[in-house]
Structures are given as structure tokens and as C-alpha cells.
Design a protein around this motif. Structure first.
Motif, PDB file in Angstrom:
ATOM      1  N   PHE A  49       0.830  -1.205   0.000  1.00  0.00           N
ATOM      2  CA  PHE A  49       0.000   0.000   0.000  1.00  0.00           C
ATOM      3  C   PHE A  49       0.861   1.250   0.000  1.00  0.00           C
ATOM      4  O   PHE A  49       1.873   1.327   0.694  1.00  0.00           O
ATOM      5  CB  PHE A  49      -0.900  -0.006   1.245  1.00  0.00           C
ATOM      6  CG  PHE A  49      -1.951   1.062   1.257  1.00  0.00           C
ATOM      7  CD1 PHE A  49      -2.949   1.094   0.299  1.00  0.00           C
ATOM      8  CD2 PHE A  49      -1.937   2.041   2.249  1.00  0.00           C
ATOM      9  CE1 PHE A  49      -3.933   2.075   0.325  1.00  0.00           C
ATOM     10  CE2 PHE A  49      -2.923   3.025   2.282  1.00  0.00           C
ATOM     11  CZ  PHE A  49      -3.919   3.039   1.325  1.00  0.00           C
ATOM     12  N   GLU A  50       0.434   2.249  -0.778  1.00  0.00           N
ATOM     13  CA  GLU A  50       1.077   3.567  -0.774  1.00  0.00           C
ATOM     14  C   GLU A  50       0.030   4.559  -0.271  1.00  0.00           C
ATOM     15  O   GLU A  50      -0.982   4.791  -0.944  1.00  0.00           O
ATOM     16  CB  GLU A  50       1.557   3.915  -2.188  1.00  0.00           C
ATOM     17  CG  GLU A  50       2.449   5.136  -2.256  1.00  0.00           C
ATOM     18  CD  GLU A  50       1.709   6.443  -2.017  1.00  0.00           C
ATOM     19  OE1 GLU A  50       2.061   7.164  -1.051  1.00  0.00           O
ATOM     20  OE2 GLU A  50       0.773   6.731  -2.775  1.00  0.00           O
ATOM     21  N   ASP A  84       6.606   6.631  -4.959  1.00  0.00           N
ATOM     22  CA  ASP A  84       6.810   6.987  -3.544  1.00  0.00           C
ATOM     23  C   ASP A  84       7.269   5.807  -2.696  1.00  0.00           C
ATOM     24  O   ASP A  84       7.850   5.999  -1.626  1.00  0.00           O
ATOM     25  CB  ASP A  84       5.510   7.524  -2.934  1.00  0.00           C
ATOM     26  CG  ASP A  84       4.900   8.655  -3.746  1.00  0.00           C
ATOM     27  OD1 ASP A  84       4.783   8.505  -4.978  1.00  0.00           O
ATOM     28  OD2 ASP A  84       4.526   9.667  -3.151  1.00  0.00           O
ATOM     29  N   THR A  85       6.960   4.589  -3.119  1.00  0.00           N
ATOM     30  CA  THR A  85       7.234   3.411  -2.288  1.00  0.00           C
ATOM     31  C   THR A  85       8.242   2.459  -2.944  1.00  0.00           C
ATOM     32  O   THR A  85       8.290   1.277  -2.604  1.00  0.00           O
ATOM     33  CB  THR A  85       5.922   2.658  -1.964  1.00  0.00           C
ATOM     34  OG1 THR A  85       5.063   2.701  -3.086  1.00  0.00           O
ATOM     35  CG2 THR A  85       5.233   3.250  -0.766  1.00  0.00           C
ATOM     36  N   VAL A  86       9.050   2.986  -3.841  1.00  0.00           N
ATOM     37  CA  VAL A  86      10.057   2.150  -4.494  1.00  0.00           C
ATOM     38  C   VAL A  86      11.020   1.553  -3.468  1.00  0.00           C
ATOM     39  O   VAL A  86      11.362   0.360  -3.531  1.00  0.00           O
ATOM     40  CB  VAL A  86      10.808   2.959  -5.570  1.00  0.00           C
ATOM     41  CG1 VAL A  86      12.156   2.327  -5.901  1.00  0.00           C
ATOM     42  CG2 VAL A  86       9.950   3.070  -6.835  1.00  0.00           C
ATOM     43  N   GLU A  87      11.423   2.341  -2.507  1.00  0.00           N
ATOM     44  CA  GLU A  87      12.374   1.811  -1.513  1.00  0.00           C
ATOM     45  C   GLU A  87      11.725   0.681  -0.698  1.00  0.00           C
ATOM     46  O   GLU A  87      12.363  -0.322  -0.396  1.00  0.00           O
ATOM     47  CB  GLU A  87      12.849   2.924  -0.570  1.00  0.00           C
ATOM     48  CG  GLU A  87      13.734   3.959  -1.269  1.00  0.00           C
ATOM     49  CD  GLU A  87      13.197   5.363  -1.128  1.00  0.00           C
ATOM     50  OE1 GLU A  87      11.987   5.569  -1.391  1.00  0.00           O
ATOM     51  OE2 GLU A  87      13.980   6.248  -0.749  1.00  0.00           O
ATOM     52  N   HIS A 126      -0.915   9.262  -9.274  1.00  0.00           N
ATOM     53  CA  HIS A 126       0.398   9.019  -8.669  1.00  0.00           C
ATOM     54  C   HIS A 126       1.388   8.770  -9.801  1.00  0.00           C
ATOM     55  O   HIS A 126       0.987   8.463 -10.921  1.00  0.00           O
ATOM     56  CB  HIS A 126       0.366   7.808  -7.730  1.00  0.00           C
ATOM     57  CG  HIS A 126       0.109   6.502  -8.433  1.00  0.00           C
ATOM     58  ND1 HIS A 126      -1.160   6.020  -8.656  1.00  0.00           N
ATOM     59  CD2 HIS A 126       0.949   5.590  -8.987  1.00  0.00           C
ATOM     60  CE1 HIS A 126      -1.081   4.862  -9.305  1.00  0.00           C
ATOM     61  NE2 HIS A 126       0.181   4.583  -9.522  1.00  0.00           N
ATOM     62  N   LEU A 127       2.660   8.905  -9.491  1.00  0.00           N
ATOM     63  CA  LEU A 127       3.688   8.544 -10.469  1.00  0.00           C
ATOM     64  C   LEU A 127       4.018   7.065 -10.334  1.00  0.00           C
ATOM     65  O   LEU A 127       4.210   6.559  -9.224  1.00  0.00           O
ATOM     66  CB  LEU A 127       4.953   9.383 -10.252  1.00  0.00           C
ATOM     67  CG  LEU A 127       4.879  10.828 -10.743  1.00  0.00           C
ATOM     68  CD1 LEU A 127       6.048  11.648 -10.192  1.00  0.00           C
ATOM     69  CD2 LEU A 127       4.860  10.897 -12.276  1.00  0.00           C
TER      70      LEU A 127
END
Lengths: 249, 249
Positions: free
Chosen positions: A7-8, A34-37, A62-63
């Protein structure tokens, strides 16, 4: 098959990790920049190397994490072929099974939220799993009032491609704004407030009267996602966080 | 594994058919007397002979279909062993895997709604499926104000036995009153209005203040289900329909 729902929170987006235990190949459906890491940590925790990212459509809220994950993890970028994105490595289309190791992913052309939207279906030994993108959500559907959306088209996509699936099919949407995680086809046929038991005319009227605010990220998300999640020049300062965390690939 | 979610509308009960395709053995979890004929039709449609019925507990809101299905289909009746029902053929208990053909059913002792309640867990190649009975429902829990119920015990059952399962575990409850069909452990941890994110003290207070009506079928359902779904003598006329449709086995 290893499966994780991720989830982001800023865009309330669900990404889905599916991994083939026999080959080690894996994919993330609808990753978020935003949640790649976080995604990389999850991959590492399961000793997985990302093979593919797979987007359902060119998101406006979102991107995508596709481009950055390719840069950091070496994954190939898959998008609906009809999008004809130069940045994509793989084009997906209905009727052509896409294999993630031994997992068979079935693209379903489901326009209406956008004109090129695709959902993805995976059959497991017990359930079918529908990654419904922004076409069908839990007790709702994706909006149709911008970016090539069309209510009548969405109605037909959902009725013909989704509501013809077995009742027990698991529905995993791209978003939920109320912490719901999962639904089934039976549930959405019975109680989806936009389309459950509704005629086309009723549905179009409901969609015409949703009175939704202008999408806050659309002006940079659509051009950015047309380049598979490139951080665009016009991104407002308050949204630059995930763009600033790495050099652009 | 073949899986079907079946619904009985008068008591809003979900029954679950699970069948092993390799052996043809199958079971119905929490069958309802009112829908025995429908269950037999489903079995026939799939060319299945019912091997077992499996109840989660002695229900207070409907009569079990176990006894009638045994009479009509020859199935064996399984109940939690702790119930010590003379009418049961098989006693289930936590720590002892019960096999339905090649399907492994794991009983989980989860008291609180009743003092003998068991849930059942099946692991598939992708998901774990939790048949949560009346312990955990979608956005709610089973009431604890009658029939050996205890809120603190239920809280501990859910926290220890359910919320320790993987987030993606599918939750299939015994009831839903709003046409919801499915949830996941993550969803219930996050948003269940009775127990999601709640302390024991908060939970007990919520349960103490539910102010629910007296269960309309309890006076005949509990004695009837203590005989595995026998139609009792004291059944009110308006509920006699399913009892009248066959001679008692």
C-alpha cells in the motif's frame, strides 16, 4: 506463488507483488514511485530480483515506480501495448498470455476509466485473482470524467469482462480509500454502489453526478507516467519528495 | 481445489463447499438446514458426493444442515470434539489436521462467541483461507452476550489465532448482513469496528454496549443443533418450513 499486497498511503494505491517460486521471476503490478524503496526491501526480504513491473494504465493520481525500479532493480517495464509508450519494454494485450516464470497473467482490455486501461487475471489452483486496476474498485468504480474516460465504455467493460467471471473471483483493486483490501465478483455484483445491479442508464447518471474534485496530481502524473514514471519538470514542490530521493534514471 | 461460497438469506449464513479434485471427497462447512436442497443441487452440478459436513460451533441463529445432509447424502458429521455431541461422527481439534481428500483443514480453537467455537484454516498454493465462523466477521465479531460467550476470551482468540496470520489471508465468515463476501486479515486488523486497533478494555466496552435483540431462533436452534440439526419439537410455526420438507432422519 508468492503474493503480497502493498500500500502507498498518499494516493491510497495498492501494488501487488507476484512471484514464481520455481523460477524466482516476479513482477509488481502498479508500483508507485513513492514506495520504491519499500518495494525493494520487500523484494530483498524474499530474496527476489524484480523481473517486471506491470501497469494497468497511465495513472493520473500518482507517479508509477516502473522507471525507477528499472533503474534500480533492472526490471523490464510492461504496459498495455495500445499505450504505445516508447519507454515500455513489453506491450501487453488481451488474448496474449504474459508469463512471470510459470505464472500466467491474462490481460483484459477494460477501457472506460481510460481508453487504454487493462486489468490482469491470474488463475490459481483455487481462486482466480483479478487485478482490476481503476476499472472496478471495492464498492465503486474509477472515475470517468477526465483523461479519455467514458462511463458507457466502463459499464460495458465491467459487465462483460468482470461480471462474467466466477462469483468467487478475488478482486484486488488499484486503490481503496477506506482501508478495504479485497472483494469478490459476487460482492461487487450485489453491492457496488455505482454498478451493482444497475442499468447502463442508471450507471451513467450516477457517474455524471459524482461531483469529484480535480485530481491533485494529474497535471504532472499523466505526462510523467507517459514516460513510465519520469519525474516531470512541472512537479509542485510539495510532491517532489519521491522525485528528489534519487537521480532520475 | 474446488471452492464455492453459498448463502442462506434468512439467517444470512455463508456455507462453504471445498472439494478435492483428485479424490472427489468434499465437505460443506456450516451447512444450513434451509438450503440443504440447494446444496445437493450444487453437489450434483459438480458431480460430487458429500463426504463431510463440518460445523464451527453450535449455532444459535439457524439449524445446521448436518443431520439432514447425512440422511440424504451419506456425509459424516464433524463438530469440534470439545462439543462432545453424540450425534457427531468426527471430533475436530486444534493440532490435529483433518483431511478432505488431499485438502488439509487445520482446526483453530477460538472460543469467545461460544466456549467451544472452532475456526478452520486451509493453506492453498497462494493464499491461506480462514473460515472464521462467528468469531471474526467482516467489520465485526460474533456477539458474546449469550450461550457461553465471553468478550475477553473472544478478544484473545482473534488476536492470537487470527491476527497472527499473514495479512493476505482470506477471511470467509459464517455470516454477513450487508452482502459482503470476503475480507483479509490486514483489512480486519485495520478497520474492524469492534476489534481493529482496539485494546482489550475498548473491545469489552464495545461488546458490552452493542444492545442487540434477543436471537429469534435461539430457543430451538441451540437444542436442535446440539443434535446436529434435528428439528426440535418446540419450533415455532413460522420457522417450520425447512423442517417440514422432509421426514426427520
Amino acid at each position: 506463488m508468492l503474493f503480497r499486497q502493498l500500500f502507498e498511503p498518499d494516493s491510497s494505491t495498492y501494488s501487488y507483488l507476484v512471484a514464481c517460486p520455481e523460477t524466482g521471476e516476479c513482477a509488481i503490478i502498479d508500483p508507485v514511485l513513492d514506495t520504491v524503496e519499500r518495494d525493494l526491501s520487500v523484494l530483498q526480504a524474499h530474496n527476489l530480483k524484480l523481473t517486471y513491473t506491470i501497469d494497468t494504465h497511465i495513472h493520473a493520481d500518482h507517479l508509477s515506480g516502473a522507471r525507477r525500479l528499472k533503474g534500480l532493480a533492472g526490471s523490464k517495464i510492461a504496459y498495455p501495448a495500445i499505450d504505445e509508450l516508447p519507454c515500455a519494454d513489453i506491450g501487453l494485450q488481451e488474448g496474449e498470455v504474459f508469463k512471470i516464470g510459470n505464472i500466467e497473467l491474462h490481460p483484459l482490455f477494460t477501457p472506460g476509466h481510460t481508453d487504454h486501461h487493462h486489468a490482469y487475471l491470474i488463475h490459481t489452483p483455487v481462486h482466480s485473482m483479478l487485478f482490476s486496476g481503476d476499472a472496478l474498485m471495492i464498492d465503486g468504480v474509477g472515475r470517468t470524467d477526465f483523461q479519455s474516460g467514458d462511463s458507457e465504455t466502463l459499464y460495458n467493460s465491467i459487465q462483460q469482462k468482470f461480471f462474467s467471471l466466477p462469483d468467487e473471483t478475488l478482486v484486488y483493486p488499484c486503490h481503496d480509500y477506506e482501508n478495504r483490501h479485497i472483494s469478490s465478483i459476487a460482492q461487487e455484483k450485489e453491492r457496488n454502489k455505482h454498478i451493482g445491479g444497475k442499468s447502463l442508464e442508471e450507471f451513467v447518471k450516477i457517474m455524471d453526478n459524482l461531483d469529484l474534485p480535480y485530481p491533485r496530481k494529474i497535471d504532472f502524473a499523466v505526462p510523467g507516467n507517459s514516460e513510465c514514471g519520469q519525474c516531470p519538470d512541472n512537479i509542485p514542490e510539495k510532491y517532489q519528495g519521491p522525485c528528489a530521493r534519487y537521480d532520475q534514471g
